[in-house]
Design an enzyme around this catalytic site. Sequence first.
Site, short mmCIF file in Angstrom:
data_model
loop_
_atom_site.label_atom_id
_atom_site.label_comp_id
_atom_site.label_asym_id
_atom_site.label_seq_id
_atom_site.Cartn_x
_atom_site.Cartn_y
_atom_site.Cartn_z
N GLU A 111 0.82 -1.20 0.00
CA GLU A 111 0.00 0.00 0.00
C GLU A 111 0.86 1.26 0.00
OE1 GLU A 111 -4.08 -1.51 2.08
OE2 GLU A 111 -2.43 -1.04 3.40
N CYS A 153 3.34 8.52 1.30
CA CYS A 153 3.84 7.57 2.28
C CYS A 153 4.07 6.25 1.56
CB CYS A 153 2.81 7.43 3.41
SG CYS A 153 3.30 6.26 4.66
N CYS A 197 6.23 -6.84 7.36
CA CYS A 197 7.38 -6.38 8.14
C CYS A 197 7.83 -7.54 9.01
CB CYS A 197 6.98 -5.18 9.01
SG CYS A 197 8.37 -4.45 9.91
N CYS A 223 6.02 -4.96 16.08
CA CYS A 223 5.60 -3.95 17.06
C CYS A 223 4.13 -4.21 17.39
CB CYS A 223 5.80 -2.55 16.49
SG CYS A 223 7.51 -2.29 16.00
N CYS A 279 1.14 -2.19 15.85
CA CYS A 279 1.16 -1.90 14.41
C CYS A 279 0.51 -3.02 13.62
CB CYS A 279 2.61 -1.71 13.95
SG CYS A 279 2.76 -1.52 12.17
N GLY A 329 6.65 -1.93 6.31
CA GLY A 329 8.02 -2.42 6.32
C GLY A 329 9.00 -1.56 7.09
N GLU A 330 10.15 -2.15 7.36
CA GLU A 330 11.24 -1.45 8.06
C GLU A 330 12.29 -1.09 6.99
OE1 GLU A 330 12.31 -0.04 11.03
OE2 GLU A 330 13.96 0.34 9.65
N SER A 349 11.65 6.60 8.22
CA SER A 349 11.30 6.26 9.60
C SER A 349 11.79 4.86 9.93
CB SER A 349 9.78 6.33 9.78
OG SER A 349 9.42 5.87 11.07
N SER A 367 10.93 5.65 15.52
CA SER A 367 9.75 5.22 16.26
C SER A 367 10.17 4.96 17.70
CB SER A 367 9.18 3.94 15.63
OG SER A 367 8.73 4.22 14.34
N PHE A 368 10.07 5.97 18.52
CA PHE A 368 10.61 5.89 19.87
C PHE A 368 9.60 5.22 20.81
CE2 PHE A 368 12.93 7.69 23.59
CZ PHE A 368 14.17 7.23 23.22
N HIS A 369 8.47 5.87 20.99
CA HIS A 369 7.27 5.27 21.59
C HIS A 369 7.31 4.89 23.07
CE1 HIS A 369 5.87 5.36 17.57
NE2 HIS A 369 6.34 4.21 17.17
N ASN A 389 -3.80 4.78 16.11
CA ASN A 389 -4.84 4.45 15.14
C ASN A 389 -5.26 3.02 15.35
OD1 ASN A 389 -4.78 6.99 13.73
ND2 ASN A 389 -2.77 6.36 12.98
N CYS A 406 -1.41 5.98 9.83
CA CYS A 406 -0.17 5.32 10.26
C CYS A 406 -0.45 4.01 10.95
CB CYS A 406 0.53 6.15 11.32
SG CYS A 406 1.32 7.57 10.72
N1 SAH Z 1 8.90 0.50 10.14
C1 SAH Z 1 9.12 1.87 10.24
C2 SAH Z 1 8.27 2.72 9.32
C3 SAH Z 1 6.82 2.35 9.19
S1 SAH Z 1 5.74 2.68 10.52
C4 SAH Z 1 8.98 2.31 11.67
O1 SAH Z 1 8.49 1.54 12.47
O2 SAH Z 1 9.39 3.43 11.98
C5 SAH Z 1 5.47 4.44 10.50
C6 SAH Z 1 5.08 5.00 11.87
O3 SAH Z 1 3.75 4.63 12.24
C7 SAH Z 1 5.98 4.49 12.96
O4 SAH Z 1 6.34 5.51 13.85
C8 SAH Z 1 5.09 3.50 13.64
O5 SAH Z 1 5.54 3.22 14.95
C9 SAH Z 1 3.77 4.18 13.60
N2 SAH Z 1 2.62 3.30 13.84
C10 SAH Z 1 2.55 1.98 13.62
N3 SAH Z 1 1.32 1.52 13.98
C11 SAH Z 1 0.62 2.58 14.42
C12 SAH Z 1 -0.72 2.74 14.87
N4 SAH Z 1 -1.56 1.73 14.91
N5 SAH Z 1 -1.10 3.98 15.24
C13 SAH Z 1 -0.26 5.02 15.13
N6 SAH Z 1 0.99 4.93 14.69
C14 SAH Z 1 1.44 3.72 14.34
FE1 SF4 Z 2 7.35 -2.89 11.25
FE2 SF4 Z 2 7.38 -0.24 11.72
FE3 SF4 Z 2 5.13 -1.67 12.06
FE4 SF4 Z 2 7.17 -1.97 13.75
S1 SF4 Z 2 5.95 -0.10 13.43
S2 SF4 Z 2 5.94 -3.64 12.83
S3 SF4 Z 2 8.90 -1.76 12.39
S4 SF4 Z 2 6.18 -1.34 10.13
#
Ligand code: SAH
Ligand code: SF4
Length: 403
Positions: free
Chosen positions: A127, A140, A147, A151, A154, A206-207, A238, A260-262, A337, A380
């Site tokens: 996508e 995007c 991936c 996480c 995600c 993906g990463e 990212s 993606s610190f979180h 989200n 996201c």
């Molecule tokens: N894999 C990479 C890039 C893709 S994710 C990464 O993890 O950085 C892009 C961003 O969306 C990241 O910061 C990720 O942590 C965030 N993200 C993933 N799932 C989400 C969700 N359900 N709600 C909000 N942000 C989310």
């Molecule tokens: Fe992969 Fe990024 Fe989603 Fe983590 S947040 S599962 S690294 S796409």
Amino acid sequence: MCGSFNQFAGDPDMSAPITQDVLTIPRKLPEGGRVNIVGLTRDQLREAMIAAGTPEKQAKMRVGQVWQWVYHWGVRDFAQMTNLAKDYRALLAEAFEIALPEIVSRQVSADGTRKYLLRIAGGHEVETVYIPEEGRGTLCVSSQVGCTLTCSFCHTGTQKLVRNLTPGEIVGQLMVARDDLEEWPVPGAPRDETRLVSNMVLMGMGEPLYNFEGVRDAMKVVMDNEGLSLSRRRITLSTSGVVPEIARTAEEIGCLLAVSFHATTDEIRNKLVPINRRWNIQALLEALREYPRLSNSERITFEYVMLDGVNDSDEDARRLVRLIRGIPAKINLIPFNEWPGAPYKRSSWERIEAFADIVHKAGYASPIRTPRGEDIMAACGQLKSATERGRKSRAEIAAEAAG
Ligand code: SAH
Ligand code: SF4
């Protein structure tokens, strides 16, 4: 595409016809059919064009000409490359193709966000999301099918099937979007200064740093200023924190970096972003401290997803600003989200604002990212192709979140 492309006729540099000897050179056709031009770097294209019969001494110029047709004008048919001799165009058409991912479906959100489901080689689907904003538009882009990381918040992380996208499939996402938005320049028409796709974020599926070479080569093509020409300061990659590749990203790509610190403790980050078990917060911060200098960029974006009761306390906000002290940074707060089966809830707006306030008072910009395209699951972390082959169960997702 856009009528006749003969605007270079008369320009000696661009219209020099090739000499007949090109065609007498035996041409090696690549095994397995024609080579897709999209996604080859200039050097790779040069080699492929020589292999197809282009004399070495002409190769650089021919690369420049083809490059401009493909990436500046968006031409897909060699017959339209009017500054090349007819026979040479035929030769190119025999050896090469200009192929993009195929659009399976396109959804347009009430807020104008467009989500494309694209089919790539092997029948896989990825996508791409286009987000129009005031005065700019961001694409995007995905870097992998699914991936390998998991996480727990995600949706993409629940998708089992994974392969790296090729550079052509990454560049192709931008070209598909430009097709759909009708954004290729029209010869003779005045240049529109505001580009519809003015920015790119590698924040789709993906990463990106687990597909380093693919992403790097794709960005070389995207940044080339005789083609798609997106500047490195308009591209944000990212990463979830693939520490060993961060310095390389600065040196070999040089784009902006988001991380993606979180979470602010290893205990919580281990659960949310499991790659933290391999490279913890301290290791990540050390790599990040070097990034602005190595890439000559100003600041790093810290992405922080707001999960109700998990990582959103005042104490978290204070710990966050202590941790990143000394790193030029912006903190992007992302309201979670939700997706079907997700083990978390979005923090309340009051909580998000209170968190933002603490970060802001410590001197950091702390924008709250407005969810876009939620009605079409384009926000996201919501991306995941419905047609994947493997799917994790709710129990698996919950177990990972707890573990
Ligand atoms: N894999 C990479 C890039 C893709 S994710 C990464 O993890 O950085 C892009 C961003 O969306 C990241 O910061 C990720 O942590 C965030 N993200 C993933 N799932 C989400 C969700 N359900 N709600 C909000 N942000 C989310
Ligand atoms: Fe992969 Fe990024 Fe989603 Fe983590 S947040 S599962 S690294 S796409």
